[in-house]
Design an enzyme around this catalytic site. Structure first.
Site, mmCIF file in Angstrom:
data_model
loop_
_atom_site.group_PDB
_atom_site.id
_atom_site.type_symbol
_atom_site.label_atom_id
_atom_site.label_comp_id
_atom_site.label_asym_id
_atom_site.label_seq_id
_atom_site.Cartn_x
_atom_site.Cartn_y
_atom_site.Cartn_z
ATOM 1 N N THR A 24 -4.288 6.171 -5.290
ATOM 2 C CA THR A 24 -5.198 7.307 -5.461
ATOM 3 C C THR A 24 -4.489 8.638 -5.287
ATOM 4 O O THR A 24 -4.899 9.642 -5.869
ATOM 5 C CB THR A 24 -6.372 7.166 -4.456
ATOM 6 N N SER A 71 -2.994 -0.370 -5.647
ATOM 7 C CA SER A 71 -2.240 -1.218 -4.709
ATOM 8 C C SER A 71 -2.783 -2.636 -4.588
ATOM 9 O O SER A 71 -2.069 -3.533 -4.140
ATOM 10 C CB SER A 71 -2.148 -0.559 -3.338
ATOM 11 N N THR A 104 -4.109 3.168 -0.955
ATOM 12 C CA THR A 104 -4.506 2.871 0.425
ATOM 13 C C THR A 104 -5.072 1.460 0.588
ATOM 14 O O THR A 104 -5.139 0.947 1.704
ATOM 15 C CB THR A 104 -5.562 3.876 0.924
HETATM 16 C C1 SIN Z 1 -5.216 1.870 -4.447
HETATM 17 O O1 SIN Z 1 -5.131 1.292 -3.375
HETATM 18 O O2 SIN Z 1 -4.286 1.903 -5.258
HETATM 19 C C2 SIN Z 1 -6.480 2.560 -4.833
HETATM 20 C C3 SIN Z 1 -7.236 3.110 -3.701
HETATM 21 C C4 SIN Z 1 -6.519 4.179 -2.929
HETATM 22 O O3 SIN Z 1 -5.370 4.505 -3.116
HETATM 23 O O4 SIN Z 1 -7.208 4.766 -2.053
#
Ligand code: SIN
Length: 341
Positions: A24, A71, A104
């Site tokens: 994100t 992720s 995240t």
């Molecule tokens: C991810 O984990 O790639 C998407 C969500 C985020 O980064 O908060």
């Protein structure tokens, strides 16, 4: 105020490497007020870097895009490649630390994996963002700035891999993503933050006690593949086909996320016994978000041949079990890993 650094402090301008993996922090939405419907992993590392010109005041930064994914799409092959790249960079005299940006959703797993396999006391800091870069009050730029301040600080040397989010410094072992949306999602509810970042300075109050980085026994330099480890979730009506499917698909280890103190239902127990008899390692952790699963506490690990996962959540226990299985299939050695790391 701070512990004595375990390696020589940096006296020149810090030279850091930024590795971008997507998420994100690299995400974009169609409107500044939307952050539930957006695309993750869109901006490349140069765009992320140029959105925070203040970084030039902190360190000389080399940037490298090594993945561009949400992720949840990361896999152990990515972790192995990342761990090797971080070790390669930190072995160089012209790299004083590494900052990693990633999504995240699985940041807990990446940071704990690195905490166990990085062969250096130099700082490694992982960060991300809860809001995409196009949001009003996007958190990514400040998180990246704070993470860079920590990675550039001599105070951060020897503390293991850290996560910096929302002005806080959290140890990789104990950090949890506690909320699906809010910017204060990352917390260490059991043991507290390691420190905080205020303006351009970091302040430390705790160190990681469990073994990490140079004290860790895990050496991935020749590892081509991590053993297959799966997670089975315990619930009312759970059934043995869940575990049997892991065995049938070649799992070498199973993390059993049981209720409470990792209780195993009478429905699953026969499958646990069969898996252990087949030489598969089974580790009990709790599906509750917090608390200790002690060895032989409310379950006779020694009789059944299971190991207990301490305070690790299921995703982190899976990371440790994969690494433990690269060293030994022996249950007491596996238990020792869960007691040490
Ligand atoms: C991810 O984990 O790639 C998407 C969500 C985020 O980064 O908060």
């Amino acid at each position: 105020m701070n512990a004595v650094p375990l390696a020589a402090p940096v006296h020149h301008r810090p030279r850091l490497t930024l590795l971008a993996l997507g998420g994100t922090i690299a995400g974009k939405a169609s409107q500044s007020t939307i952050y539930a419907g957006y695309r993750a992993a869109v901006s490349d590392v140069s765009e992320i870097l140029s959105s925070v010109p203040e970084l030039a005041g902190v360190a000389d930064i080399q940037a490298n895009q090594i993945l561009q994914v949400a992720s949840q799409d990361m896999a152990s092959q990515h972790l192995l490649a990342l761990g090797k790249e971080v070790n390669r960079l930190l072995s160089r005299h012209d790299c004083d630390g590494v900052v990693i940006t990633q999504g995240t959703n699985t940041l807990e797993e990446t940071s704990y994996f690195l905490n166990l396999v990085v062969r250096s006391h130099k700082p490694v800091v992982v960060t991300g963002a809860m809001r995409p870069s196009t949001s009003l009050s996007a958190d990514g730029p400040m998180n990246l700035f704070r993470a860079t301040v920590v990675a550039a600080s001599p105070q951060a040397i020897g503390r293991g891999v850290m996560v910096v989010m929302n002005d806080q410094i959290l140890g990789a072992r104990d950090v949890h993503k506690t909320d699906t949306m809010t910017v204060d999602s990352f917390k260490s509810p059991l043991f507290g933050v390691m420190g905080m970042v205020v303006d351009n300075a970091c302040f430390f109050y705790r160190s990681a006690i469990r073994c990490h980085t140079l004290d860790s026994e895990f050496d991935i330099s020749d590892t081509q593949e991590l053993p297959k480890v799966d997670i089975v979730y315990g619930y009312q009506d759970d059934h043995r086909a869940l575990l049997d499917a892991c065995v049938a698909t070649g799992s070498k280890g199973i993390v059993l996320a049981g209720a409470g103190t990792a209780a195993i239902s009478a429905r699953l127990l026969p499958a646990v016994k069969d898996a252990i008899a087949a030489g598969i390692a089974v580790v009990r952790v709790s599906r509750s978000s917090l608390g200790l699963v002690g060895h032989n506490v409310e379950f006779d690990d020694d009789t059944y041949g299971t190991a207990s996962g301490d305070t690790l959540n299921p995703a982190k226990a899976r990371i440790l079990l994969m690494l433990a299985l690269t060293r030994s299939m022996n249950r007491s050695n596996i238990q020792a890993c869960f007691d040490r790391y």
